[in-house]
Design a protein around this motif. Structure first.
Motif, PDB file in Angstrom:
ATOM      1  N   THR A 272       0.823  -1.214   0.000  1.00 49.32           N
ATOM      2  CA  THR A 272       0.000   0.000   0.000  1.00 49.32           C
ATOM      3  C   THR A 272       0.852   1.257   0.000  1.00 49.32           C
ATOM      4  OG1 THR A 272      -0.122  -0.136   2.385  1.00 49.32           O
ATOM      5  CG2 THR A 272      -1.980  -1.038   1.165  1.00 49.32           C
ATOM      6  N   ASN A 273       2.124   1.107  -0.273  1.00 48.15           N
ATOM      7  CA  ASN A 273       2.988   2.284  -0.335  1.00 48.15           C
ATOM      8  C   ASN A 273       2.773   2.991  -1.684  1.00 48.15           C
ATOM      9  OD1 ASN A 273       4.987   4.148  -0.354  1.00 48.15           O
ATOM     10  ND2 ASN A 273       6.651   2.661  -0.632  1.00 48.15           N
ATOM     11  N   LEU A 274       2.379   4.252  -1.602  1.00 49.88           N
ATOM     12  CA  LEU A 274       2.025   4.941  -2.850  1.00 49.88           C
ATOM     13  C   LEU A 274       2.964   6.093  -3.185  1.00 49.88           C
ATOM     14  CD1 LEU A 274      -1.855   4.957  -2.654  1.00 49.88           C
ATOM     15  CD2 LEU A 274      -0.373   3.451  -3.963  1.00 49.88           C
ATOM     16  N   ASN A 275       4.162   6.070  -2.644  1.00 46.90           N
ATOM     17  CA  ASN A 275       5.106   7.115  -3.046  1.00 46.90           C
ATOM     18  C   ASN A 275       5.508   6.894  -4.500  1.00 46.90           C
ATOM     19  OD1 ASN A 275       5.084   8.323  -0.555  1.00 46.90           O
ATOM     20  ND2 ASN A 275       6.748   7.018   0.198  1.00 46.90           N
ATOM     21  N   GLU A 276       5.625   7.978  -5.223  1.00 44.83           N
ATOM     22  CA  GLU A 276       5.944   7.836  -6.645  1.00 44.83           C
ATOM     23  C   GLU A 276       7.413   7.551  -6.859  1.00 44.83           C
ATOM     24  OE1 GLU A 276       3.533   9.804  -9.853  1.00 44.83           O
ATOM     25  OE2 GLU A 276       3.520  11.394  -8.375  1.00 44.83           O
ATOM     26  N   GLU A 277       7.663   6.588  -7.718  1.00 43.36           N
ATOM     27  CA  GLU A 277       9.030   6.346  -8.144  1.00 43.36           C
ATOM     28  C   GLU A 277       9.222   7.035  -9.484  1.00 43.36           C
ATOM     29  OE1 GLU A 277       9.855   2.039  -8.001  1.00 43.36           O
ATOM     30  OE2 GLU A 277       8.237   1.978  -6.528  1.00 43.36           O
TER      31      GLU A 277
END
Lengths: 590, 987
Positions: A22-27
């Protein structure tokens, strides 16, 4: 029971798996995110380079339409952008700029606003980033930091001066996120003055190592000189004494050592890194950067430069946007205006008043400032094939007129005759037997004289795209001092200074006879000299305003006595719509 | 995570209906009284016994199943009980015992229509159990014949679904839109799901492999897809192997050809010489450019499938080949596709393993991108020859124009596309009523494009460049993981289905491109990029790119049915995406819908028993959905800059923020409200539905002018503004009680939609209107469409034509309605002069079957809209910038000599009625026992005729979707009629 336990176990395991996803940091891959931008010294210089890269656009205006260049040149008397048959109408915007009937919602004026404040935004962003950056982490010192912040402050002052010059009461923005409204003229004046005075001594003096393309004390002094020189327009106060003093100080070497070059074109040629007169240039090199779009804007749409100049670099992007205001009507008669007539203001002996040719026998390897008259395939006597209006006719001819000749002549044979006459006459205009209408809607695609401010070298020449972009020239300081002397009643002093610059544009044999004298030397004569020396350098409107002729005088397709409020552009309606703190410019009907 | 959300959000609903369940159960328990034994026989209408029918005492779990004679016996039946008798495919009946001990029951066939299984997203439901607006189209109703996109197979079959495509270009994409437009910057295309994989490509599946399309039109249905549901959802289900004692082999094939029916009516040599040579040279030739670039088209499509199934496993495999030679010379497309679907049940059916694998390779030669060849054919000088006397291409001498034959012959635009899909689902049947499944699916689309413009293209010829070669490769990878758990609780009265699920999806795009120019020989094409000289001149270009977006969601659904009479569906989805700003990563989407089967009510009993009403259901619902941001990284202040600057003794890239960051950037919200009714009447002869809907789209993504200063870039993407679509849609089908000889049915469906811009502002950013669709460069007539608060989407905004003056210059009406010359016009004189979205979209389908013949006709109509005939505007005036013009320039428009001006003179009524498809089929009589079990041949014609007042190409070819509808752009593409001949054989 066991089954239920297995079930629960399996579901629990699955749930854990799902929660872990559920990690939604953008790569981010093909871009760099601001927060981790500054890794090495090079990144600091990348950030510093960005406002510098904007100087060309804001200072002289580097490209063609939709920017600072357009609104400072097209509104004045030397350069125009007429409608070419069905092209370049753009809803009449350039006509309105030319005729002083622009409205507060013109996209060009808004684009100029965006460009200037984008540049200021880059300065603020870099100041913000670099202030918070620990320089020791990237191998730089606190002295470097102090210097970089001083450069950025002076850059911002240059951009703010442009905004001040255009809009009179632009906002002063010094933060990356604070929304600000219009600032008074005095506040603008004080801000720019303070930005220079606080930082000028931190900057090095020219010549300095590694300072090609960066601001030195000389640049800061020129900015302050410009502020004082036009102070009457800005804050209603004459400061010619102060402007003249700075000019004199620059000439005297107080802010670095400069000297006029021997030839008129040294500052524009490929080797202009050797120029002693350039106070600021943007270094350019093939395959690195080449932003000098002067010739694109003045080139010919739908026809490649390869044929003209054997240069293919911008073959597909050439635009026949800009040209000189015509000096003549369809009969070939010179217009009777005090201003304008850009081409004919040059003396016939002037080396600049010629077709631009790359020629090794000439000083700095080329001559001529224009594409004018008959045009041939590069280094041949072969005529180019006429195009668009002149399709089917042999010959391309850049006339010092603005009329639809081809469209007025039904017969192809008659057109050919007119073209042949133009080719053989040695003149810069068609000899037509009727008076045709001439205004901003009557240009032909191949009409008008094109300006070649910097030389266009042929393909394969090592000098291609190698000319640094000349941005601030010592000549401006000489002319400023000259005008200050003129205003103080020292006409001889004025003429002497101008002659020092002007004489270089003539063959040695002609120099004596072409020197200006005080006889009949008035402000128009002074303006003609400004025009010839700084033609197409994005400053004409300011020069006309300072001399009180911008509004009052008439020139080709521009009537006398424009409304007084047109000395400043309106703060664009689009900007006010998105920021109600901005106030409307008085006089304009929004 | 799932549990948390069910607890916090749906708990109230759950509590409510558990309470309801408890109360209802208690009621039936206390009402039990005296008991008797009951027996009897269940038969069909023709007297045949029904074996295995269920006979239950309503309100209890007691019941039995009929024996081989259809007989049953039940003991201990309360005298006042009701028996519920049901059997698959038959209409269930309720019979009051009333003290009788023998009860014989006759069951009638149930209307097939109501038993259809419809995909609803993460599962399926019987059509009769739907509580929201979902249209289902099965393979027997597909439009037959050649199509470019599988979506065209349901063109005109679903009310409220609008499909636009360019039939004559085999590589063109189809545009889909459900219930009008709702967004400005996000996509307006519905979410496509193929076999459970959201975002799958329509190009990945063959026509013949599709079992059904299910179109989720309203928010109540689409809400379970969260941020991607606002534009509706199209669920495509592919064919599976079925249980059978023999292997099925099917062969499905068609060939088709296209005929040009309409071209721009441009002048040919004689007219041209008469009118245009005052300004244009006469080169002496006589060329009909359209003829030179076109050819007879030919399309063939072959599909072979094999399928089989047993008790525990099934499969279906198919291969497809398609080759299209387009009507444009040198444009073609070849496709190879293969698909395998399988299903296996193992461990005593405790585990089910199913999956599919499909691969599709597409090789296409598309139109060159530098010039549109059909446009060039329309406007080029017809006196130009194609070739010079020496056989070389004739050059126009201006880069505005290129020799149309040269465009096709001197350019290559070749693309290899490979689409690979696979998915695998493992389902664990934990209990009979509880199962849990995980799915993993992946789709990879590889796109390899190679272009070469040789030395003879006009641009290269003029510039003396010996060829320009470009290679571009892109790859799109979609990965989907899902975990779904289903629980079902049912009795004769109550039926509860619960779903909980988790979904993870990531989509990655990578690409790179390289271009070089000036090659030693044109023979090399794009195959030796290093040989070009631009590389050494520093003019060659290259680039590469990568992005990644992730979407994570948890969702649940509860479906409750009380006595088949009251149906409730509630869904919730909690979803987040990497694309959104740091302050708004997550959102929750809820929906609730209900249906009331009126036909089950006591007062309808008489109508039902007389079969006047068979089924009548009232539905209503509310749903929340979202629209996703198109591309990632929109919320971040990414640094960039490729321009170099010389600083500190070296060259560096000058870099800084390239966009204004917006940490609050989020999805667009859309709230849907709808009521509808489904009906089956008159012995199942009349069926259909009607729906009213409102869709409020809010927080629209829109690029606003930034507050500059302090913002750096001049625009910022924000969530501002709202649009409301309102309308209704209906479908009515009438079919006769089929006899063995004659069947007839007619369907009439349509929609009325109106979309209003409610707001374009918030507290910080405001706009009252925005202008769209910049009309092309020539003469710069401005923008065509204005979106303004309070007005419809897609309204034309321009000047009002008031004739021409004596010089042939335009006159217009000014703001006050006074005629003024065009030269005096100002912005204020513009007015709203038409609207480009048809408010009414109708279609009508007839099908007849007589003995072995069948015939179907499909009509299509769009009403109440306008079309901007930009072709006339740019090509139909004498002042046009192009060498050639339409004949009307010197005909209808002969008095107009003014330059191009955008006015209502070019706006026309777009209404039309079209006979879109006619199909005639014949089923060959095959005696029993042959290897062939069935064979059918058919012939179909698309675009048979059109009745319209519109003078441009074909109103049906003008795009009516999106924000800039109703503009016939300057485009010379021909209108075509397609003839298809097909055969289907089953072994």
């Amino acid at each position: 029971m066991k089954k239920i336990l297995h079930t629960i176990g399996a579901i629990f395991f699955m749930a854990l798996f799902c929660i872990s996803c559920t990690n939604l940091n953008e790569e981010v891959y093909s871009n760099i995110v601001g927060t981790n931008f500054y890794q090495t010294q090079k990144d600091v210089y990348s950030a510093l380079a960005l406002p510098y890269q904007r100087v060309a656009e804001v200072n002289t205006g580097d490209f063609f339409v939709h920017n600072t260049y357009t609104i400072n040149e097209i509104t004045a008397d030397l350069i125009s952008l007429p409608q070419k048959w069905i092209g370049w109408n753009e809803g009449g915007i350039y006509h309105r700029l030319h005729r002083h009937t622009w409205t507060p919602s013109e996209s060009t004026i808004y684009d100029a606003w965006c460009n200037v404040f984008k540049s200021i935004g880059f300065c603020n962003n870099a100041i913000n980033d670099l202030t918070n950056l620990d320089y020791s982490k990237v191998g730089l010192t606190d002295n470097d930091k102090k210097l970089h912040l001083a450069e950025l402050s002076v850059l911002r002052a240059l951009f703010q001066l442009r905004a001040f010059d255009f809009w009179g009461t632009p906002p002063i923005s010094t933060s990356v996120d604070k929304i600000v409204g219009t600032s008074s003229a005095q506040d603008n004046f004080d801000f720019i003055q303070k930005s220079i005075l606080d930082n000028i001594n931190t900057l090095p003096k020219a010549p300095a190592a590694n300072y090609d393309g960066r601001f030195t004390q000389g640049v800061a002094a020129v900015i302050l000189m410009r502020l004082y020189f036009n102070a009457h327009q800005y804050i209603g106060k004459d400061m010619f004494t102060e402007a003249g003093q700075i000019a004199q100080d620059i000439i005297n070497g107080k802010y670095g050592s400069y000297a006029l070059d021997a030839d008129w074109n040294t500052e524009f040629c490929a080797a202009n890194n050797l120029s002693t007169g350039l106070i600021f240039r943007i270094p350019q090199a093939k395959n690195q950067n080449f932003n000098n779009y002067f010739f694109i804007a003045y080139q010919v749409f739908s026809y490649t430069q390869a044929i003209w100049n054997s240069y293919t670099g911008y073959a597909s992007s050439a635009n026949c946007a800009l040209g000189l205001n015509p000096s003549r009507n369809s009969l070939g008669q010179i217009y009777p205006y005090n201003l304008g007539n850009a081409y004919e203001r040059f003396s016939d002996k002037d080396l600049r008043k010629r077709q631009h040719v790359i020629d090794a026998t000439q000083p700095n390897g080329y001559t001529g400032l224009f594409m004018v008259g008959p045009q041939y395939i590069y280094h041949t006597n072969q005529r180019l094939a006429g195009f668009i209006e002149w399709s089917g006719v042999s010959g391309v001819f850049f006339d010092d007129q603005c009329c639809t000749f081809a469209a007025s002549i039904p017969s192809l044979a008659d057109r050919q005759n007119l073209m042949d006459d133009a080719y053989t006459s040695g003149l810069t205009y068609y000899r037509y037997n009727q008076l045709l209408p001439s205004d901003n809607s009557t240009q032909e695609f191949s009409g008008g004289i094109r300006l070649c401010k910097t030389p266009i070298y042929p393909d394969g020449d090592p000098r291609v795209e190698a000319s640094g972009d000349p941005q601030i020239r010592l000549e401006e300081v000489y002319f400023t001092l000259a005008e200050c002397k003129f205003r103080a009643g020292d006409v001889q002093g004025c003429v002497d200074l101008i002659n020092q610059v002007r004489m270089r544009a003539f063959a040695p044999a002609d120099r004596a006879s072409e020197m200006l004298t005080t006889t009949g030397f008035d402000k128009y004569a002074l303006l003609h000299e400004w025009g010839c020396e700084f033609l197409g350098e994005g400053r004409r409107r300011t020069d006309l305003i300072r001399n009180d002729v911008f509004l009052s005088d008439a020139w080709w397709d521009k009537a006398a006595n424009s409304a007084p409020y047109r000395a400043f552009f309106p703060i664009p309606l689009q900007a006010i719509n998105s920021n109600p703190l901005l106030q409307k410019t008085p006089g304009y009907t929004y | 995570m799932i549990r948390v959300h069910l607890d916090t959000i749906t708990a109230d609903w759950l509590r409510l209906f558990f309470l309801f369940y408890f109360l209802a159960g208690t009621f039936f328990l206390v009402s039990a009284q005296n008991e008797i034994g009951v027996s009897g026989k269940v038969t069909e209408t023709d007297g045949q016994p029904v074996i295995g029918a269920s006979v239950m005492i309503q309100g209890s779990t007691k019941g039995t199943i009929t024996d081989v004679n259809g007989g049953y016996t039940l003991l201990h039946v309360p005298t006042n009980a009701t028996l519920h008798v049901s059997y698959i495919g038959m209409k269930p009946q309720n019979i009051t015992v009333g003290g009788k001990t023998t009860i014989n029951i006759t069951l009638a066939d149930e209307t097939v229509n109501l038993q259809e299984v419809v995909a609803v997203g993460y599962g399926s439901l019987k059509k009769k159990d739907l509580t929201s607006a979902i249209s289902n189209v099965g393979s027997k109703d597909f439009v037959q014949g050649a199509t470019n996109s599988v979506a065209e197979m349901i063109n005109g079959k679903v009310s409220g679904l609008s499909i636009s495509s360019n039939v004559a270009d085999p590589s063109s994409d189809v545009s889909l839109q459900i219930r009008g437009i709702g967004s400005m910057n996000a996509s307006n295309e519905p979410l496509v799901i193929i076999d459970g994989v959201p975002g799958a490509s329509l190009n990945s599946v063959s026509q013949q492999d599709i079992e059904s399309f299910s179109v989720l039109k309203d928010g109540a249905a689409a809400s379970i897809y969260g941020t991607r549901g606002a534009n509706g959802v199209i669920i495509i289900t592919t064919k599976q192997g079925t249980k059978s004692d023999k292997v099925h082999v099917g062969y499905d094939s068609y060939i088709s050809t296209q005929q040009i029916t309409k071209l721009p009516d441009v002048m040919q040599r004689d007219d041209f010489v008469k009118y245009r040579t005052t300004n244009q040279p006469d080169y002496g030739g006589n060329t009909n450019w359209f003829k030179e670039i076109s050819r007879p088209s030919f399309d063939q499509n072959q599909n072979l499938s094999i399928s089989n199934g047993s008790e525990n496993s099934s499969y279906r495999a198919s291969i497809t080949y398609r080759k299209t030679l387009a009507i444009t010379d040198n444009v073609d497309r070849e496709e190879y596709g293969g698909r395998i679907n399988f299903n296996n049940k193992i461990f005593d059916k405790r585990l089910e393993l199913s999956g599919s694998l499909s691969i599709r390779d597409i090789y296409s030669n598309a139109l060159p991108t530098t010039y549109n060849v059909w446009d060039q054919a329309a406007v080029n000088n017809p006196t130009m020859p194609v070739y010079n006397a020496d056989g070389s291409f004739f050059h126009t001498g201006s880069t505005f124009h290129d020799n149309p034959v040269g465009i096709i012959k001197n350019n290559i635009n070749y693309t290899e596309t490979k689409i690979e899909n696979y998915d695998l689902t493992l389902k664990w049947n934990i209990l009979k009523s509880l199962n849990s499944s995980v799915m993993y699916a992946q789709q990879i689309i590889d796109n390899d494009n190679s272009q070469y413009a040789n030395s003879q293209t006009e641009i290269n010829y003029e510039a003396g460049i010996n060829g320009v070669a470009t290679r571009a490769y892109s790859k799109n990878t979609l990965r989907e993981f899902e975990w779904n758990t289903n629980y079902e609780l049912s009795s004769t009265v109550h039926d509860l289905k619960l779903l909980a699920g988790y979904s993870y999806q990531d989509v990655e795009n990578t690409s790179f491109n390289v271009s070089n120019s000036n090659f030693p020989s044109d023979v090399l094409l794009y195959n030796n990029l290093g040989a070009g000289s631009y590389n050494s001149l520093g003019l060659a270009t290259m680039g590469s790119y990568k992005d990644l977006a992730k979407l994570v969601a948890m969702y649940g659904r509860a479906i409750y049915s009380y006595k088949d009479m009251l149906l409730l569906t509630a869904t919730i989805r909690h979803e987040g995406s990497t694309k959104y700003g740091i302050n708004s990563k997550w959102g929750t989407f809820k929906s609730l819908s209900a249906a009331w089967r009126i036909s089950q009510m006591e007062f309808m009993k008489e109508l039902v028993s007389k079969e006047i009403v068979e089924d009548l259901k009232l539905r209503g619902g509310y749903g929340e959905t979202g629209r996703d941001i198109n591309s990632p990284y929109q919320s971040l202040a990414t640094y960039g800059g490729t321009t170099k600057y010389y600083i500190n003794g070296g060259w560096v890239n000058a870099q800084g923020p390239t966009i204004n960051a917006n940490p609050n950037l989020s999805w667009e919200r859309a709230n849907h409200y709808g009521i509808g009714m489904d009906y089956t009447l008159l012995k199942s002869q009349l069926t259909g539905s009607i729906d009213w809907f409102i869709r409020d789209s809010k927080d629209l993504l829109y690029t606003y002018p930034a507050i500059q200063p302090p913002m750096i870039q001049n625009s910022i993407m924000l969530n501002v503004g709202s649009i409301r679509s309102k309308g209704f849609e209906w479908s009515v089908n009438w079919s006769n009680k089929p006899t063995s000889k004659f069947k007839y049915s007619v369907g009439f469906l349509g929609s009325y939609t109106k979309t209003i811009v409610e707001s374009l502002s918030n507290s910080l950013f405001s706009a009252t209107f925005t202008d769209l669709y910049s009309l092309p460069y020539t003469g710069t007539p401005g923008t065509a469409i204005r979106m303004q608060e309070g007005r419809e989407v897609g309204e034309f905004y321009g000047y009002r034509y008031a004739g021409v003056d004596a010089n042939g210059d335009w006159m217009i009406y000014n703001k006050a309605g006074v005629k003024i010359p065009e030269a005096q016009k100002s912005e204020d004189d513009k007015a709203y002069i038409g609207h480009g979205i048809p408010r009414w979209q109708l279609s009508m389908n007839h099908s007849f079957a007589y003995k072995n013949f069948d015939l179907s006709l499909q009509f299509k109509s769009c009403l109440d809209y306008n079309i901007l005939n930009a072709r006339d505007m740019y090509w139909g005036l004498q002042s046009t910038a192009e060498p050639n013009t339409l004949k009307i320039a010197y005909g209808k428009n002969k008095n107009i000599t003014g330059a191009i001006m955008y006015s209502d003179y070019f706006i026309e009524n777009g209404n039309y009625l079209k006979l879109d498809v006619v199909t005639l089929g014949y089923n060959l009589p095959i005696p029993k026992g042959k290897a062939i079990s069935s064979a059918r041949v058919y012939m179909s014609v698309n675009n048979v005729f059109t009745i319209t007042g519109y003078t441009g190409s074909d109103p049906a070819n003008v795009n009516i979707n999106g924000l800039t509808p109703g503009i016939e752009d300057v485009n010379g593409y021909p209108v075509v009629r397609t003839f298809t001949l097909g055969a289907k054989v089953n072994f």
